[in-house]
Design a protein around this motif. Structure first.
Motif, PDB file in Angstrom:
ATOM      1  N   ALA A  40      -2.236  -2.070 -18.909  1.00  0.00           N
ATOM      2  CA  ALA A  40      -1.780  -2.920 -17.809  1.00  0.00           C
ATOM      3  C   ALA A  40      -1.002  -4.122 -18.323  1.00  0.00           C
ATOM      4  N   ALA A  47       1.169   0.576 -13.628  1.00  0.00           N
ATOM      5  CA  ALA A  47       0.229   1.607 -14.067  1.00  0.00           C
ATOM      6  C   ALA A  47       0.994   2.791 -14.641  1.00  0.00           C
ATOM      7  N   ILE A 105      -4.843   1.670  -3.889  1.00  0.00           N
ATOM      8  CA  ILE A 105      -4.091   0.650  -4.617  1.00  0.00           C
ATOM      9  C   ILE A 105      -2.966   1.224  -5.472  1.00  0.00           C
ATOM     10  N   LEU A 106      -3.091   2.477  -5.923  1.00  0.00           N
ATOM     11  CA  LEU A 106      -2.048   3.032  -6.792  1.00  0.00           C
ATOM     12  C   LEU A 106      -1.015   3.895  -6.078  1.00  0.00           C
ATOM     13  N   ILE A 114      -0.267  -2.822 -10.413  1.00  0.00           N
ATOM     14  CA  ILE A 114      -1.599  -3.396 -10.241  1.00  0.00           C
ATOM     15  C   ILE A 114      -1.412  -4.883  -9.994  1.00  0.00           C
ATOM     16  N   GLU A 118      -5.477  -6.963  -6.128  1.00  0.00           N
ATOM     17  CA  GLU A 118      -6.174  -5.675  -6.245  1.00  0.00           C
ATOM     18  C   GLU A 118      -7.223  -5.721  -7.348  1.00  0.00           C
ATOM     19  N   ALA A 119      -6.880  -6.359  -8.461  1.00  0.00           N
ATOM     20  CA  ALA A 119      -7.846  -6.487  -9.557  1.00  0.00           C
ATOM     21  C   ALA A 119      -9.038  -7.336  -9.127  1.00  0.00           C
ATOM     22  N   THR A 122     -11.212  -5.369  -6.787  1.00  0.00           N
ATOM     23  CA  THR A 122     -11.959  -4.363  -7.539  1.00  0.00           C
ATOM     24  C   THR A 122     -13.180  -4.990  -8.205  1.00  0.00           C
TER      25      THR A 122
END
Length: 176
Positions: A40, A47, A105-106, A114, A118-119, A122
């Motif tokens: 990343a 990604a 998300i992907l 990313i 989103e991180a 998560t």
């Protein structure tokens, strides 16, 4: 020391469910996690096929191969059961959500990118999973044990009531 005799006591510091969801998962997934973090950061948060593919491949291996080995390894005639069905269901639902979240998300939100949001989400989901699994482990299991004791007490009361209605004497065995 107890009564002048030195004794060794063992106590649990970690809840087993929390330990499995954190320490065991981290210990067994460090290569995939590091590969994804490096991927990343080196790809400007894009990604590649390597990062998510490694996570999905590792999870599929764990789901199918490890489960199969665990089933085959049980000696003939022995039985294993899930001790805490509430925790099992909780982690199973969150596992399905993890795959859906990865897809969202992907593929849907920001294809192949990313974002920090989103991180953060998560990581937030991980914290929620751990808290929920802990609560289910501690409180659900306690409630189940309490209900079992109440059911046992009610069962004894019903036996005593039945004996009294039949005119049978209440001896020591009937009072239990």
């Amino acid at each position: 020391t107890v009564d002048g005799v030195q004794k060794l006591f063992h106590t649990h510091i970690w809840n087993a469910t929390v330990a499995n969801l954190t320490l065991m998962a981290l210990g067994s997934s460090v290569p995939e996690i590091l590969l994804n973090v490096i991927d990343a950061f080196s790809g400007e948060f894009h990604a590649s096929k390597l990062g998510p593919g490694t996570i999905v491949g590792s999870a599929a291996f764990n789901l199918f191969v490890i489960t199969a080995v665990c089933i085959v390894a049980i000696p003939a005639g022995e039985v294993r059961t899930i001790r805490s069905m509430g925790v099992f269901v909780t982690t199973a639902v969150w596992s399905i959500w993890a795959y859906l979240w990865l897809f969202i998300i992907l593929i849907v939100w920001t294809p192949d990118i990313i974002t920090i949001a989103e991180a953060a989400l998560t990581c937030g989901f991980l914290v929620i999973l751990i808290i929920q699994a802990y609560a289910v482990d501690v409180y659900f299991e306690q409630a189940k044990a309490k209900a079992s004791r109440a059911l046992e007490a009610a069962s004894g009361s019903m036996r005593r009531l039945g004996r009294m209605q039949n005119g049978d004497p209440l001896d020591a065995a009937a009072v239990k």
